[in-house]
Design an enzyme around this catalytic site. Structure first.
Site, PDB file in Angstrom:
ATOM      1  N   TRP A  60      43.177 -30.503  13.965  1.00 31.16           N
ATOM      2  CA  TRP A  60      41.918 -30.695  14.735  1.00 31.16           C
ATOM      3  C   TRP A  60      41.998 -30.469  16.114  1.00 31.16           C
ATOM      4  O   TRP A  60      41.034 -30.152  16.692  1.00 31.16           O
ATOM      5  CB  TRP A  60      41.276 -31.844  14.069  1.00 31.16           C
ATOM      6  CG  TRP A  60      42.115 -33.124  14.438  1.00 31.16           C
ATOM      7  CD1 TRP A  60      43.021 -33.517  13.603  1.00 31.16           C
ATOM      8  CD2 TRP A  60      41.967 -34.142  15.610  1.00 31.16           C
ATOM      9  NE1 TRP A  60      43.654 -34.871  14.068  1.00 31.16           N
ATOM     10  CE2 TRP A  60      43.037 -35.154  15.301  1.00 31.16           C
ATOM     11  CE3 TRP A  60      41.319 -34.019  16.630  1.00 31.16           C
ATOM     12  CZ2 TRP A  60      43.064 -36.088  16.184  1.00 31.16           C
ATOM     13  CZ3 TRP A  60      41.389 -35.117  17.557  1.00 31.16           C
ATOM     14  CH2 TRP A  60      42.451 -35.994  17.525  1.00 31.16           C
ATOM     15  N   ARG A  61      43.222 -30.962  16.782  1.00 28.86           N
ATOM     16  CA  ARG A  61      43.433 -30.893  18.091  1.00 28.86           C
ATOM     17  C   ARG A  61      43.631 -29.463  18.721  1.00 28.86           C
ATOM     18  O   ARG A  61      43.091 -29.348  19.945  1.00 28.86           O
ATOM     19  CB  ARG A  61      44.805 -31.668  18.538  1.00 28.86           C
ATOM     20  CG  ARG A  61      44.660 -31.884  20.027  1.00 28.86           C
ATOM     21  CD  ARG A  61      46.061 -32.558  20.232  1.00 28.86           C
ATOM     22  NE  ARG A  61      45.968 -32.947  21.758  1.00 28.86           N
ATOM     23  CZ  ARG A  61      47.042 -33.691  22.095  1.00 28.86           C
ATOM     24  NH1 ARG A  61      48.023 -33.980  21.911  1.00 28.86           N
ATOM     25  NH2 ARG A  61      46.827 -34.157  23.487  1.00 28.86           N
TER      26      ARG A  61
ATOM     27  N   GLU B 210      40.639 -34.491  23.340  1.00 32.47           N
ATOM     28  CA  GLU B 210      41.472 -34.917  24.330  1.00 32.47           C
ATOM     29  C   GLU B 210      40.961 -36.159  24.711  1.00 32.47           C
ATOM     30  O   GLU B 210      41.922 -36.963  25.160  1.00 32.47           O
ATOM     31  CB  GLU B 210      41.361 -33.688  25.474  1.00 32.47           C
ATOM     32  CG  GLU B 210      42.050 -32.415  25.201  1.00 32.47           C
ATOM     33  CD  GLU B 210      43.617 -32.545  24.784  1.00 32.47           C
ATOM     34  OE1 GLU B 210      44.269 -33.648  25.238  1.00 32.47           O
ATOM     35  OE2 GLU B 210      44.086 -31.594  23.971  1.00 32.47           O
TER      36      GLU B 210
ATOM     37  N   THR C  68      45.709 -42.990  22.668  1.00 25.51           N
ATOM     38  CA  THR C  68      45.410 -43.122  21.199  1.00 25.51           C
ATOM     39  C   THR C  68      46.433 -42.210  20.414  1.00 25.51           C
ATOM     40  O   THR C  68      46.566 -41.185  20.536  1.00 25.51           O
ATOM     41  CB  THR C  68      43.990 -42.891  20.879  1.00 25.51           C
ATOM     42  OG1 THR C  68      43.054 -43.800  21.499  1.00 25.51           O
ATOM     43  CG2 THR C  68      43.717 -43.141  19.262  1.00 25.51           C
TER      44      THR C  68
ATOM     45  N   TYR D 107      44.318 -34.037  33.742  1.00 23.36           N
ATOM     46  CA  TYR D 107      45.049 -33.862  32.656  1.00 23.36           C
ATOM     47  C   TYR D 107      43.873 -33.229  31.585  1.00 23.36           C
ATOM     48  O   TYR D 107      44.187 -32.261  31.292  1.00 23.36           O
ATOM     49  CB  TYR D 107      45.393 -35.079  31.965  1.00 23.36           C
ATOM     50  CG  TYR D 107      45.548 -34.988  30.590  1.00 23.36           C
ATOM     51  CD1 TYR D 107      46.574 -34.259  29.999  1.00 23.36           C
ATOM     52  CD2 TYR D 107      44.587 -35.548  29.719  1.00 23.36           C
ATOM     53  CE1 TYR D 107      46.927 -34.390  28.689  1.00 23.36           C
ATOM     54  CE2 TYR D 107      44.807 -35.498  28.337  1.00 23.36           C
ATOM     55  CZ  TYR D 107      45.910 -34.658  27.823  1.00 23.36           C
ATOM     56  OH  TYR D 107      46.009 -34.449  26.494  1.00 23.36           O
TER      57      TYR D 107
ATOM     58  N   ASP E 262      50.948 -34.669  30.336  1.00 20.21           N
ATOM     59  CA  ASP E 262      50.433 -36.121  29.670  1.00 20.21           C
ATOM     60  C   ASP E 262      51.833 -36.890  29.574  1.00 20.21           C
ATOM     61  O   ASP E 262      52.918 -36.590  30.079  1.00 20.21           O
ATOM     62  CB  ASP E 262      49.580 -35.968  28.707  1.00 20.21           C
ATOM     63  CG  ASP E 262      50.549 -35.446  27.366  1.00 20.21           C
ATOM     64  OD1 ASP E 262      51.540 -34.862  27.667  1.00 20.21           O
ATOM     65  OD2 ASP E 262      49.851 -35.445  26.361  1.00 20.21           O
TER      66      ASP E 262
ATOM     67  N   GLU F  37      50.229 -26.714  24.455  1.00  9.76           N
ATOM     68  CA  GLU F  37      49.968 -27.539  23.132  1.00  9.76           C
ATOM     69  C   GLU F  37      51.504 -27.738  22.523  1.00  9.76           C
ATOM     70  O   GLU F  37      51.593 -28.788  22.054  1.00  9.76           O
ATOM     71  CB  GLU F  37      49.110 -26.949  22.189  1.00  9.76           C
ATOM     72  CG  GLU F  37      47.725 -27.178  22.470  1.00  9.76           C
ATOM     73  CD  GLU F  37      46.670 -26.823  21.079  1.00  9.76           C
ATOM     74  OE1 GLU F  37      46.229 -27.671  20.769  1.00  9.76           O
ATOM     75  OE2 GLU F  37      46.523 -25.545  20.962  1.00  9.76           O
TER      76      GLU F  37
ATOM     77  N   CYS G 105      67.007 -34.866  18.251  1.00  7.13           N
ATOM     78  CA  CYS G 105      67.656 -33.739  19.289  1.00  7.13           C
ATOM     79  C   CYS G 105      68.215 -32.586  18.227  1.00  7.13           C
ATOM     80  O   CYS G 105      68.206 -31.479  18.737  1.00  7.13           O
ATOM     81  CB  CYS G 105      68.615 -34.271  20.046  1.00  7.13           C
ATOM     82  SG  CYS G 105      67.776 -35.732  21.217  1.00  7.13           S
TER      83      CYS G 105
ATOM     84  N   CYS H 103      65.840 -30.068  17.786  1.00  4.31           N
ATOM     85  CA  CYS H 103      64.787 -29.925  18.564  1.00  4.31           C
ATOM     86  C   CYS H 103      65.203 -28.288  19.217  1.00  4.31           C
ATOM     87  O   CYS H 103      66.299 -28.027  19.483  1.00  4.31           O
ATOM     88  CB  CYS H 103      65.081 -30.685  19.870  1.00  4.31           C
ATOM     89  SG  CYS H 103      64.170 -30.133  21.289  1.00  4.31           S
TER      90      CYS H 103
ATOM     91  N   CYS I 236      69.017 -29.050  27.246  1.00  9.34           N
ATOM     92  CA  CYS I 236      68.451 -30.310  27.415  1.00  9.34           C
ATOM     93  C   CYS I 236      69.468 -31.138  28.125  1.00  9.34           C
ATOM     94  O   CYS I 236      70.369 -31.491  27.607  1.00  9.34           O
ATOM     95  CB  CYS I 236      67.546 -30.818  26.398  1.00  9.34           C
ATOM     96  SG  CYS I 236      67.119 -32.495  26.721  1.00  9.34           S
TER      97      CYS I 236
ATOM     98  N   SER J  31      45.418 -53.536  27.280  1.00  8.30           N
ATOM     99  CA  SER J  31      46.552 -53.059  28.040  1.00  8.30           C
ATOM    100  C   SER J  31      47.349 -53.768  28.947  1.00  8.30           C
ATOM    101  O   SER J  31      48.385 -53.681  29.164  1.00  8.30           O
ATOM    102  CB  SER J  31      46.031 -51.673  28.815  1.00  8.30           C
ATOM    103  OG  SER J  31      44.859 -52.070  29.496  1.00  8.30           O
TER     104      SER J  31
HETATM  105 FE1  SF4 Z   1      66.244 -34.130  22.470  1.00 12.21          FE
HETATM  106 FE2  SF4 Z   1      65.977 -33.114  24.634  1.00 12.21          FE
HETATM  107 FE3  SF4 Z   1      64.760 -32.134  22.527  1.00 12.21          FE
HETATM  108 FE4  SF4 Z   1      63.863 -34.396  23.565  1.00 12.21          FE
HETATM  109  S1  SF4 Z   1      63.953 -32.530  24.531  1.00 12.21           S
HETATM  110  S2  SF4 Z   1      64.330 -34.029  21.689  1.00 12.21           S
HETATM  111  S3  SF4 Z   1      65.851 -35.178  24.447  1.00 12.21           S
HETATM  112  S4  SF4 Z   1      66.743 -32.253  22.869  1.00 12.21           S
END
Ligand code: SF4
Length: 344
Positions: free
Chosen positions: A3-4, A16, A22, A99, A117, A161, A178, A181, A187, A282
């Site tokens: 939906w986003r 947004e 949230t 944003y 964000d 996105e 990671c 990822c 990274c 908050s």
């Molecule tokens: Fe891990 Fe870096 Fe990927 Fe984040 S951006 S999940 S820290 S490898």
């Protein structure tokens, strides 16, 4: 979060705003209810603020709902109900900051504005092993510059996105995945061996706690006194029971009597404790203590606020802050003859 990524500018704007502060799983039912009840900007602009707040109840940060309502009226008045595509125009609409303007202009209109964000800040900080405090203005400017440099201008919406989703679904605050990822090979945070040390943040101060005491005043017809908070106040436009903050060395019952008198002009006899409910905002936490109250004098209520002797249907239909809503549920259970524990 399908939906986003809806391509309707109204849906993107609404999603947004809902997703600020949230989680997606919390926001999704609100989004679906909103677009069913207010399918267009026009319908939202024509709704009463009470209706909008009632739809928003439980989501918190109620200024978002008030701004959403004001913004819908502004969009109808200035752009005939069409959300403008220009970033500069979006920034003039109530509740839309850099944003949200970047998100709407890139996702709905394909313009090259980078979204930054909390999720994006976390991903970028880890990717670069950014060692400065991210709450500093200079850090925010730096991260915005990096986000803009990295933005794919041919597909800014998809790019924004993707980065937000990477932060929400893979690079989570405490347990980033990671191994799965797609950017782990470059990274820096991951390659250093401890990505969760980023983003670097100043230690937060201890959250203050307040005891708030409210009176549940019933009239002879079994109706309960409620009043509406001023629109400009915190939780503005929501209904509440009269009461206020306990002062040092004051008994809870005395706070209740004093606050009710100050707010409504009614002298009450404070009776049985009904419930104590904990709630976190908050920047502070509260415990809301509620007491039965008997209206001792024949003084009519003199609250400067809009007020009502509310029947149960009104208690259910009006918008109340979360702790008051929990209290109402307890009151309704008591009225139905199934009392629950007096604190939780
Ligand atoms: Fe891990 Fe870096 Fe990927 Fe984040 S951006 S999940 S820290 S490898």
């Amino acid at each position: 979060m399908p939906w986003r990524s809806s391509r309707t500018p109204y849906h993107i704007w609404l999603s947004e705003i809902i997703l600020q502060q949230t989680r997606v799983d919390q926001g999704t039912p609100y989004f679906l209810r909103f677009i069913e009840r207010f399918p267009t900007v026009e319908s939202l602009s024509q709704a009463s603020l009470d209706d909008v707040l009632q739809m928003w109840e439980g989501l918190g940060y109620y200024s978002r709902a008030r701004n959403l309502h004001k913004a819908a009226q502004c969009i109808v008045e200035k752009w005939q109900g069409h959300i403008p595509s220009a970033y500069a125009d979006l920034l003039t609409i109530p509740g839309i900051g850099p944003y949200t303007a970047a998100a709407i202009s890139s996702i709905a209109f394909g313009q090259a504005h980078a979204v930054v964000d909390g999720n994006v800040i976390r991903v970028l900080s880890r990717l670069m092993a950014f060692s400065k405090d991210v709450s500093l203005h200079s850090s925010k400017t730096h991260l915005q510059t990096i986000a803009t440099l990295l933005l794919n201008p041919r597909e800014p919406g998809n790019y924004n996105e993707s980065l937000m989703e990477l932060g929400a679904l893979v690079c989570s605050p405490n347990k980033p995945d990671c191994a799965q990822c797609p950017v782990h090979s470059f990274c820096a945070g991951y390659n250093e061996g401890n990505p969760t040390q980023y983003p670097v943040k100043r230690p937060s101060k201890k959250t203050p706690h307040y005891d708030i005491v409210v009176g549940i005043i019933e009239d002879q017809l079994g109706r309960i006194f409620v009043q509406k908070r001023p629109v400009e106040a915190m939780l503005g436009g929501l209904w509440e029971f009269p009461g206020g903050k306990k002062e040092a060395l004051e008994e809870l019952t005395e706070t209740c009597r004093r606050e009710v008198l100050e707010e409504t002009g009614m002298n009450v006899k404070v009776g049985q404790h009904i419930a104590s409910i904990k709630h976190a905002y908050s920047h502070f936490r509260i415990t809301l203590h509620a007491f039965e109250c008997t209206h001792e004098s024949s003084t009519a209520p003199a609250s400067p606020l809009e007020w009502e002797w509310a029947v149960h249907e009104q208690l259910q239909a009006y918008a109340f802050p979360k702790a008051n809503r929990d209290l109402i549920n307890i009151l309704l259970e008591r009225a139905a003859g199934t009392p629950k524990a007096t604190s939780h």
